[in-house]
Write an enzyme that holds these catalytic residues in place. Sequence first.
Site, mmCIF file in Angstrom:
data_model
loop_
_atom_site.group_PDB
_atom_site.id
_atom_site.type_symbol
_atom_site.label_atom_id
_atom_site.label_comp_id
_atom_site.label_asym_id
_atom_site.label_seq_id
_atom_site.Cartn_x
_atom_site.Cartn_y
_atom_site.Cartn_z
ATOM 1 N N SER A 241 0.832 -1.216 0.000
ATOM 2 C CA SER A 241 0.000 0.000 0.000
ATOM 3 C C SER A 241 0.863 1.262 0.000
ATOM 4 O O SER A 241 0.623 2.192 -0.781
ATOM 5 C CB SER A 241 -0.962 0.000 1.191
ATOM 6 O OG SER A 241 -0.271 -0.231 2.398
ATOM 7 N N HIS A 271 -2.040 -8.797 1.902
ATOM 8 C CA HIS A 271 -1.744 -7.532 2.601
ATOM 9 C C HIS A 271 -2.912 -7.226 3.541
ATOM 10 O O HIS A 271 -3.260 -8.050 4.383
ATOM 11 C CB HIS A 271 -1.487 -6.463 1.537
ATOM 12 C CG HIS A 271 -0.907 -5.179 2.038
ATOM 13 N ND1 HIS A 271 -0.306 -5.049 3.252
ATOM 14 C CD2 HIS A 271 -0.844 -3.935 1.460
ATOM 15 C CE1 HIS A 271 0.110 -3.797 3.423
ATOM 16 N NE2 HIS A 271 -0.211 -3.098 2.344
ATOM 17 N N HIS A 318 5.457 -12.637 7.716
ATOM 18 C CA HIS A 318 5.673 -11.260 7.278
ATOM 19 C C HIS A 318 6.873 -11.201 6.344
ATOM 20 O O HIS A 318 7.811 -11.983 6.488
ATOM 21 C CB HIS A 318 5.917 -10.325 8.479
ATOM 22 C CG HIS A 318 5.655 -8.897 8.146
ATOM 23 N ND1 HIS A 318 6.616 -8.078 7.610
ATOM 24 C CD2 HIS A 318 4.527 -8.155 8.225
ATOM 25 C CE1 HIS A 318 6.093 -6.883 7.398
ATOM 26 N NE2 HIS A 318 4.824 -6.897 7.761
ATOM 27 N N ARG A 327 2.603 -4.690 16.855
ATOM 28 C CA ARG A 327 1.214 -4.235 16.689
ATOM 29 C C ARG A 327 0.256 -5.322 17.185
ATOM 30 O O ARG A 327 -0.830 -5.039 17.688
ATOM 31 C CB ARG A 327 0.943 -3.886 15.215
ATOM 32 C CG ARG A 327 1.869 -2.791 14.699
ATOM 33 C CD ARG A 327 1.734 -2.590 13.201
ATOM 34 N NE ARG A 327 2.074 -3.789 12.444
ATOM 35 C CZ ARG A 327 1.961 -3.897 11.129
ATOM 36 N NH1 ARG A 327 1.506 -2.880 10.415
ATOM 37 N NH2 ARG A 327 2.297 -5.016 10.510
ATOM 38 N N ASP A 373 -2.606 -8.441 11.702
ATOM 39 C CA ASP A 373 -3.945 -8.862 11.292
ATOM 40 C C ASP A 373 -4.491 -10.040 12.108
ATOM 41 O O ASP A 373 -5.688 -10.322 12.059
ATOM 42 C CB ASP A 373 -3.944 -9.223 9.802
ATOM 43 C CG ASP A 373 -3.556 -8.035 8.956
ATOM 44 O OD1 ASP A 373 -4.139 -6.962 9.157
ATOM 45 O OD2 ASP A 373 -2.662 -8.166 8.096
HETATM 46 N N1 HAX Z 1 0.963 -19.661 6.034
HETATM 47 C C1 HAX Z 1 1.434 -20.578 5.158
HETATM 48 N N2 HAX Z 1 2.512 -20.382 4.375
HETATM 49 C C2 HAX Z 1 3.171 -19.230 4.543
HETATM 50 C C3 HAX Z 1 2.773 -18.243 5.467
HETATM 51 C C4 HAX Z 1 1.606 -18.501 6.215
HETATM 52 N N3 HAX Z 1 1.127 -17.622 7.073
HETATM 53 N N4 HAX Z 1 3.628 -17.224 5.398
HETATM 54 C C5 HAX Z 1 4.526 -17.524 4.445
HETATM 55 N N5 HAX Z 1 4.240 -18.735 3.925
HETATM 56 C C6 HAX Z 1 4.908 -19.406 2.806
HETATM 57 C C7 HAX Z 1 4.817 -18.519 1.564
HETATM 58 O O1 HAX Z 1 3.560 -18.683 0.917
HETATM 59 C C8 HAX Z 1 5.979 -19.030 0.751
HETATM 60 O O2 HAX Z 1 5.588 -20.252 0.163
HETATM 61 P P1 HAX Z 1 6.291 -20.794 -1.188
HETATM 62 O O3 HAX Z 1 7.715 -20.964 -0.837
HETATM 63 O O4 HAX Z 1 5.556 -22.048 -1.454
HETATM 64 O O5 HAX Z 1 6.076 -19.728 -2.207
HETATM 65 C C9 HAX Z 1 7.027 -19.331 1.829
HETATM 66 O O6 HAX Z 1 6.302 -19.499 3.059
HETATM 67 C C10 HAX Z 1 8.049 -18.240 1.999
HETATM 68 O O7 HAX Z 1 7.378 -17.026 2.243
HETATM 69 P P2 HAX Z 1 8.036 -15.887 3.157
HETATM 70 O O8 HAX Z 1 9.309 -15.479 2.495
HETATM 71 O O9 HAX Z 1 8.114 -16.335 4.565
HETATM 72 O O10 HAX Z 1 6.955 -14.747 3.113
HETATM 73 P P3 HAX Z 1 6.725 -13.638 1.982
HETATM 74 O O11 HAX Z 1 7.633 -12.510 2.263
HETATM 75 O O12 HAX Z 1 6.772 -14.216 0.619
HETATM 76 O O13 HAX Z 1 5.207 -13.241 2.252
HETATM 77 C C11 HAX Z 1 3.331 -12.782 3.588
HETATM 78 C C12 HAX Z 1 4.831 -12.546 3.393
HETATM 79 C C13 HAX Z 1 2.835 -11.852 4.680
HETATM 80 C C14 HAX Z 1 2.605 -12.478 2.294
HETATM 81 C C15 HAX Z 1 3.099 -14.250 4.016
HETATM 82 O O14 HAX Z 1 3.737 -14.495 5.250
HETATM 83 C C16 HAX Z 1 1.661 -14.623 4.094
HETATM 84 O O15 HAX Z 1 1.074 -14.982 3.069
HETATM 85 N N6 HAX Z 1 1.008 -14.522 5.317
HETATM 86 C C17 HAX Z 1 -0.405 -14.774 5.461
HETATM 87 C C18 HAX Z 1 -1.198 -13.566 4.967
HETATM 88 C C19 HAX Z 1 -1.069 -12.411 5.908
HETATM 89 O O16 HAX Z 1 -1.226 -12.537 7.108
HETATM 90 N N7 HAX Z 1 -0.802 -11.240 5.348
HETATM 91 C C20 HAX Z 1 -0.679 -9.994 6.108
HETATM 92 C C21 HAX Z 1 0.749 -9.590 6.355
HETATM 93 C C22 HAX Z 1 0.862 -8.301 7.140
HETATM 94 C C23 HAX Z 1 0.356 -7.186 6.314
HETATM 95 O O17 HAX Z 1 0.893 -6.757 5.313
HETATM 96 N N8 HAX Z 1 -0.773 -6.704 6.690
HETATM 97 O O18 HAX Z 1 -1.389 -5.835 5.923
#
Ligand code: HAX
Length: 444
Positions: A241, A271, A318, A327, A373
């Site tokens: 964002s 996000h 994250h 938070r 979240d």
């Molecule tokens: N559950 C399952 N798998 C997860 C995970 C979770 N909560 N978090 C990360 N992973 C997986 C990723 O999907 C990725 O899988 P692949 O290797 O198969 O592609 C792997 O672990 C490595 O990811 P990462 O490097 O740890 O995390 P990223 O930087 O790629 O992504 C995210 C960060 C926040 C998008 C991710 O942790 C996620 O999808 N979390 C769940 C959704 C969420 O809570 N989002 C909000 C985040 C905070 C925010 O921005 N709020 O607005």
Amino acid sequence: MAKRLKEKLYEKIEAWRPRTRRLLEEYGDVVVDQVTVEKIISGMRGLKALVTDISYLDPNEGIRYRGHTLPEVFKRLPKPKGAEMPYVEGLFYLLLTGDIPTEEEVGDVVDEFSKRRILPRYLYDVIDALPCCSHPMTIFSSAILTMHRESFFMKKYQAGISKLDYWDPTYEDALNLLAKLPEIATYIYAKLYRDGKRIQSNPHLDMGGNFAFMMGKPKPYDDVSRMHFIIHSDHESGNVSAHTGHLVASSLADIYQSLSAMINGLAGPLHGLANQEVLRWLQELMEKMGNEQPTEDELKQYVWETLNQGQIIPGYGHAVLRKTDPRYTLQHEFSLKHMPDDPLFQVVNKLYKVVPPILMEHGRAKNPWPNVDAQSGVIQWHYGVREFDFYTVLFGIGRAIGICANIIWDRALLYPLERPKSLTTDMLEEIAGIKKKPSGKEKE
Ligand code: HAX
């Protein structure tokens, strides 16, 4: 008499500009980071390629706003009489100037917001015209974009303003928009979930208090709102964002266009929409359990089922953080004080024990700990805001505060159009030495 915010901001800008100019002119070729193939293919994760002074996210400590940790921000910012949480307007002052405001300085901003809060008539028509099955974030983004015609910056730009002054009408647009966001959001809420029955705002209240008033929620929902807007306001500038807001604004699009775009980025489930997803996931769990408290074993099973279906655990992980999000902790402490017996809060607490070890065993997520979240929706649910589609709008109001502060400073420091260079896969293979350059390109 306290210096008005804009006057103080101007002094800060004048003092800051030589620092940026000097870095660019005298140290422009100093290497900061390395761009590897992995960084290019993996969403530029961790690449140090942006600058902002509004906030900084340390992977282990969490966010600092203008050098202050969240507990320090909550301790030091002035609070409305009888309130547990500080004025949101005080946070805006801090993000913009880097200074903790006095009561009088906050009072000034509260007055400014109050004066600018009234929505133009056509905005109600636009919101009413959108289908009632639209997602609230779609309506929110559309409403913000519609106000582009109000932009003071655009009028000034078309009249031929100096670059050095861009920040000034941008500041005016930012205040005009921020003051209206709670009004827009509560009108959307009334349209979607209250048969259009809207509560008019109370001009004598601060932003958090007035939001609670318009939502029709008694205390401590005013403090819930203040806390919610403050903790969501900024998370340095690389998240989707904030980066979207910065990128769009870098084309000299106005605040309305930039903020509407950032809202769309926030609306993605990886996000901001994650807070809605957490509630959806928890509700599915509770339905499965016949609304009984799940045991730890049942929770473990549910978490594994989600992962084994190839889905993510919302609210965990994250891109930058490598520990429990402060938070999350702040909201946890608030919940412990105000709603310790809430059944969903108890599930969230059990999940805190259950999820991280499972994510570690699963072996993919780099950060197994909860983010903001994982907690925010449960608090809204407790205070009767149960339409979880709406939760990301609340996030959006908070995030807008940080992004506006960033865009004003982007303009003040004359940051140019953002335009990184892209390569083709062939080129990456050539750089990696997997593939030879085609002979015709040898001389390039
Ligand atoms: N559950 C399952 N798998 C997860 C995970 C979770 N909560 N978090 C990360 N992973 C997986 C990723 O999907 C990725 O899988 P692949 O290797 O198969 O592609 C792997 O672990 C490595 O990811 P990462 O490097 O740890 O995390 P990223 O930087 O790629 O992504 C995210 C960060 C926040 C998008 C991710 O942790 C996620 O999808 N979390 C769940 C959704 C969420 O809570 N989002 C909000 C985040 C905070 C925010 O921005 N709020 O607005």
